[in-house]
Design a protein around this motif. Structure first.
Motif, PDB file in Angstrom:
ATOM      1  N   VAL A 246       0.856  -1.196   0.000  1.00 36.97           N
ATOM      2  CA  VAL A 246       0.000   0.000   0.000  1.00 36.97           C
ATOM      3  C   VAL A 246       0.891   1.244   0.000  1.00 36.97           C
ATOM      4  O   VAL A 246       0.702   2.166  -0.811  1.00 36.97           O
ATOM      5  CB  VAL A 246      -0.961   0.003   1.216  1.00 36.97           C
ATOM      6  CG1 VAL A 246      -1.716   1.322   1.306  1.00 36.97           C
ATOM      7  CG2 VAL A 246      -1.944  -1.166   1.130  1.00 36.97           C
ATOM      8  N   ASP A 247       1.887   1.264   0.874  1.00 40.31           N
ATOM      9  CA  ASP A 247       2.764   2.447   0.981  1.00 40.31           C
ATOM     10  C   ASP A 247       3.450   2.749  -0.352  1.00 40.31           C
ATOM     11  O   ASP A 247       3.596   3.902  -0.747  1.00 40.31           O
ATOM     12  CB  ASP A 247       3.825   2.231   2.078  1.00 40.31           C
ATOM     13  CG  ASP A 247       3.212   2.229   3.479  1.00 40.31           C
ATOM     14  OD1 ASP A 247       2.036   2.622   3.619  1.00 40.31           O
ATOM     15  OD2 ASP A 247       3.907   1.821   4.438  1.00 40.31           O
ATOM     16  N   ALA A 248       3.869   1.686  -1.054  1.00 35.77           N
ATOM     17  CA  ALA A 248       4.585   1.910  -2.322  1.00 35.77           C
ATOM     18  C   ALA A 248       3.628   2.327  -3.429  1.00 35.77           C
ATOM     19  O   ALA A 248       4.012   3.051  -4.353  1.00 35.77           O
ATOM     20  CB  ALA A 248       5.310   0.618  -2.724  1.00 35.77           C
ATOM     21  N   THR A 249       2.390   1.881  -3.354  1.00 36.18           N
ATOM     22  CA  THR A 249       1.479   2.053  -4.491  1.00 36.18           C
ATOM     23  C   THR A 249       0.775   3.403  -4.500  1.00 36.18           C
ATOM     24  O   THR A 249       0.436   3.927  -5.563  1.00 36.18           O
ATOM     25  CB  THR A 249       0.435   0.907  -4.504  1.00 36.18           C
ATOM     26  OG1 THR A 249       1.150  -0.327  -4.387  1.00 36.18           O
ATOM     27  CG2 THR A 249      -0.350   0.865  -5.789  1.00 36.18           C
ATOM     28  N   VAL A 250       0.576   3.987  -3.309  1.00 35.13           N
ATOM     29  CA  VAL A 250      -0.196   5.233  -3.253  1.00 35.13           C
ATOM     30  C   VAL A 250       0.439   6.314  -4.138  1.00 35.13           C
ATOM     31  O   VAL A 250      -0.238   6.947  -4.959  1.00 35.13           O
ATOM     32  CB  VAL A 250      -0.329   5.721  -1.791  1.00 35.13           C
ATOM     33  CG1 VAL A 250      -0.895   7.131  -1.741  1.00 35.13           C
ATOM     34  CG2 VAL A 250      -1.212   4.767  -0.995  1.00 35.13           C
ATOM     35  N   GLN A 251       1.740   6.462  -4.033  1.00 32.60           N
ATOM     36  CA  GLN A 251       2.397   7.517  -4.817  1.00 32.60           C
ATOM     37  C   GLN A 251       2.359   7.206  -6.316  1.00 32.60           C
ATOM     38  O   GLN A 251       2.184   8.102  -7.145  1.00 32.60           O
ATOM     39  CB  GLN A 251       3.836   7.683  -4.349  1.00 32.60           C
ATOM     40  CG  GLN A 251       4.342   9.066  -4.675  1.00 32.60           C
ATOM     41  CD  GLN A 251       5.850   9.177  -4.548  1.00 32.60           C
ATOM     42  OE1 GLN A 251       6.534   8.214  -4.174  1.00 32.60           O
ATOM     43  NE2 GLN A 251       6.382  10.336  -4.861  1.00 32.60           N
ATOM     44  N   GLN A 252       2.481   5.931  -6.643  1.00 32.46           N
ATOM     45  CA  GLN A 252       2.418   5.547  -8.062  1.00 32.46           C
ATOM     46  C   GLN A 252       1.029   5.878  -8.628  1.00 32.46           C
ATOM     47  O   GLN A 252       0.902   6.322  -9.773  1.00 32.46           O
ATOM     48  CB  GLN A 252       2.699   4.043  -8.213  1.00 32.46           C
ATOM     49  CG  GLN A 252       4.122   3.667  -7.827  1.00 32.46           C
ATOM     50  CD  GLN A 252       4.322   2.163  -7.677  1.00 32.46           C
ATOM     51  OE1 GLN A 252       3.439   1.370  -7.961  1.00 32.46           O
ATOM     52  NE2 GLN A 252       5.494   1.778  -7.213  1.00 32.46           N
TER      53      GLN A 252
ATOM     54  N   GLN B 256      -0.862   8.306  -7.599  1.00 30.87           N
ATOM     55  CA  GLN B 256      -0.930   9.768  -7.760  1.00 30.87           C
ATOM     56  C   GLN B 256      -0.288  10.186  -9.076  1.00 30.87           C
ATOM     57  O   GLN B 256      -0.825  10.995  -9.824  1.00 30.87           O
ATOM     58  CB  GLN B 256      -0.243  10.463  -6.574  1.00 30.87           C
ATOM     59  CG  GLN B 256      -1.089  10.413  -5.304  1.00 30.87           C
ATOM     60  CD  GLN B 256      -0.285  10.701  -4.034  1.00 30.87           C
ATOM     61  OE1 GLN B 256       0.948  10.856  -4.077  1.00 30.87           O
ATOM     62  NE2 GLN B 256      -0.972  10.763  -2.906  1.00 30.87           N
ATOM     63  N   VAL B 257       0.883   9.628  -9.379  1.00 34.19           N
ATOM     64  CA  VAL B 257       1.582   9.969 -10.630  1.00 34.19           C
ATOM     65  C   VAL B 257       0.728   9.564 -11.832  1.00 34.19           C
ATOM     66  O   VAL B 257       0.603  10.299 -12.813  1.00 34.19           O
ATOM     67  CB  VAL B 257       2.972   9.281 -10.684  1.00 34.19           C
ATOM     68  CG1 VAL B 257       3.627   9.481 -12.046  1.00 34.19           C
ATOM     69  CG2 VAL B 257       3.860   9.805  -9.577  1.00 34.19           C
ATOM     70  N   LEU B 258       0.086   8.424 -11.711  1.00 36.24           N
ATOM     71  CA  LEU B 258      -0.743   7.909 -12.795  1.00 36.24           C
ATOM     72  C   LEU B 258      -2.004   8.750 -12.985  1.00 36.24           C
ATOM     73  O   LEU B 258      -2.535   8.865 -14.089  1.00 36.24           O
ATOM     74  CB  LEU B 258      -1.117   6.460 -12.428  1.00 36.24           C
ATOM     75  CG  LEU B 258      -1.473   5.467 -13.501  1.00 36.24           C
ATOM     76  CD1 LEU B 258      -0.401   5.426 -14.579  1.00 36.24           C
ATOM     77  CD2 LEU B 258      -1.597   4.075 -12.872  1.00 36.24           C
ATOM     78  N   GLY B 259      -2.487   9.329 -11.864  1.00 40.35           N
ATOM     79  CA  GLY B 259      -3.722  10.116 -11.942  1.00 40.35           C
ATOM     80  C   GLY B 259      -4.967   9.271 -11.735  1.00 40.35           C
ATOM     81  O   GLY B 259      -6.035   9.619 -12.220  1.00 40.35           O
ATOM     82  N   VAL B 260      -4.824   8.149 -11.023  1.00 37.75           N
ATOM     83  CA  VAL B 260      -6.015   7.363 -10.683  1.00 37.75           C
ATOM     84  C   VAL B 260      -6.263   7.431  -9.178  1.00 37.75           C
ATOM     85  O   VAL B 260      -5.341   7.725  -8.401  1.00 37.75           O
ATOM     86  CB  VAL B 260      -5.901   5.861 -11.091  1.00 37.75           C
ATOM     87  CG1 VAL B 260      -5.837   5.700 -12.593  1.00 37.75           C
ATOM     88  CG2 VAL B 260      -4.724   5.181 -10.412  1.00 37.75           C
ATOM     89  N   THR B 261      -7.500   7.162  -8.797  1.00 38.19           N
ATOM     90  CA  THR B 261      -7.863   7.169  -7.376  1.00 38.19           C
ATOM     91  C   THR B 261      -7.968   5.731  -6.908  1.00 38.19           C
ATOM     92  O   THR B 261      -8.638   4.915  -7.548  1.00 38.19           O
ATOM     93  CB  THR B 261      -9.247   7.850  -7.201  1.00 38.19           C
ATOM     94  OG1 THR B 261      -9.181   9.125  -7.842  1.00 38.19           O
ATOM     95  CG2 THR B 261      -9.617   8.023  -5.758  1.00 38.19           C
ATOM     96  N   LEU B 262      -7.296   5.414  -5.805  1.00 34.12           N
ATOM     97  CA  LEU B 262      -7.441   4.062  -5.255  1.00 34.12           C
ATOM     98  C   LEU B 262      -8.795   4.013  -4.541  1.00 34.12           C
ATOM     99  O   LEU B 262      -9.155   4.956  -3.816  1.00 34.12           O
ATOM    100  CB  LEU B 262      -6.269   3.736  -4.311  1.00 34.12           C
ATOM    101  CG  LEU B 262      -4.911   3.688  -5.033  1.00 34.12           C
ATOM    102  CD1 LEU B 262      -3.754   3.529  -4.042  1.00 34.12           C
ATOM    103  CD2 LEU B 262      -4.860   2.567  -6.073  1.00 34.12           C
TER     104      LEU B 262
END
Ligand code: FAQ
Length: 335
Positions: A252-258, A260-266
């Motif tokens: 989760v910690d690694a994916t949140v920023q990715q 954001q860069v992608l422009g999708v909402t988890l």
């Protein structure tokens, strides 16, 4: 000292009693425990407790089956990839997954179970494979999302297995992890292209795929630590190096920023940075869904197993031809 937790016998009244080992078995057990303590690798021909062997076989064969069944959701899109480049990448990736399955079956075979026995256990529904591959791939964005999130979760889980105490498994994992990194990157790249250069409809397709895959990906790491029956012993034996919950949090910690860069909402309204913990908090996972899927009642369980069985049956002539060829060759050599 590592106890044989699964090797205990029930005493009358329900209390557990440790199996009494003969002195020579105890000496082997003590030496094995000392090697594990010292962080040594165990090779296939070394003495090992029966339950260490069984635990490894369970995990490695499940892992191998996951790679092989994992080819199906993506294989479904090879003929429909949008460009030649994406088709070539996807073909290579699906072939890699098949290769990973084969390294892992070979590692499991060193423990004394044949590939036929393992495949039989898969086809009869006795052996498990990862829950994640029981979800459908509805659009092209699912393929990028599998690369980004499913391979991303797989890497998070598998890098620590490169230091697994059983050397043949650890060696297989080193190569597998290198290839999984490429898989993750290609998925992210495919999604980034759709998000940056695509149409609104393509961006919506990516968001929809992320919405559907996010929670099943968090489930991939297995049940919470306090409900994980195999974790304690697996960790004591150095088969598992990091717990299910710790890996899930790292993912989760690694994916949140990715994201954001992608422009999708988890798709988790409870996802929040926790300053005190220095981690992202996330919402409750629906474990009833996880157990339903593991138990065989996910959206695609029946379809996946039927496809594997059909592929096995339709491929019988290839196996027979290969065996006939090998027989002929050895007869020629003998002559
Ligand atoms: N799905 O006590 P724990 C990939 C079962 S490869 C189904 O915590 P353990 C590459 C578990 O087996 C993905 N069952 O178990 C790719 C146990 O049942 P059992 C596969 C699950 O072993 C990408 C019970 O629940 N990776 O993705 C799952 O300590 C893209 C209790 O659980 C591996 O196999 C699940 N998600 O920890 C391919 C990695 N989780 O056996 C194509 C190696 C748990 O007692 C496309 N495996 N269960 O009847 C592991 O690290 C561990 O086995 C865990 C489970 C972490 C999966």
């Amino acid at each position: 000292m590592y106890t044989q937790a699964m090797d205990t016998m029930a005493r009358e009244g329900g209390a557990k009693l440790e199996k009494v080992l003969r002195p020579e078995e105890q000496a082997l057990q003590d030496r094995f425990d000392a090697r594990i303590d010292a962080g040594d690798f165990i090779e296939a021909k070394d003495w090992m407790p029966d339950n260490y062997r069984k635990t490894l076989l369970r995990q490695i064969s499940q892992h191998a089956h996951s790679e092989i069944v994992g080819m199906l959701p993506e294989g479904n899109w090879i003929s429909r990839a949008p460009t030649l480049k994406r088709k070539a990448i996807l073909l290579a990736k699906v072939q890699d997954e098949g290769g990973h399955g084969l390294y892992l079956y070979a590692a499991a075979e060193t423990l004394g179970t044949s590939r036929d026995q393992m495949i039989d256990a898969l086809h009869s529904g006795k052996a498990k494979y990862s829950s994640i591959f029981n979800y459908p791939t509805l659009t092209w964005a699912d393929i990028g999302t599998i690369g980004w999130l499913v391979d991303g979760a797989a890497i998070m889980n598998q890098v620590p297995i490169c230091r697994c105490s059983f050397a043949p498994y650890a060696r297989a994992m080193i190569r597998i992890c290198r290839e999984e990194s490429f898989h993750q990157r290609q998925g992210y790249d495919s999604l980034l292209t759709m998000m940056r250069d695509g149409t609104d409809a393509q961006r919506a397709m990516v968001q929809d795929a992320v919405n559907r895959w996010w929670w099943p990906c968090l489930m991939m790491f297995g049940p919470p630590d306090d409900q994980s029956p195999n974790s304690a012993q697996g960790m004591r034996w150095g088969i598992k190096r990091v717990s299910n919950d710790t890996l899930r949090q790292k993912f989760v910690d690694a994916t949140v920023q990715q994201a954001q860069v992608l422009g999708v909402t988890l798709p988790d309204p409870d996802l929040k940075w926790n300053e005190e913990r220095q981690h992202w908090d996330f919402g409750a996972i629906d474990w009833s869904e996880f157990w339903r899927v593991v138990g065989g009642d996910g959206p695609c369980n029946r379809e996946r197993l039927a496809m594997r069985v059909a592929a096995w049956e339709e491929g019988a002539w290839v196996r027979e031809a290969a065996l006939a060829h090998a027989r002929k060759q050895s007869m020629k050599e003998a002559a």
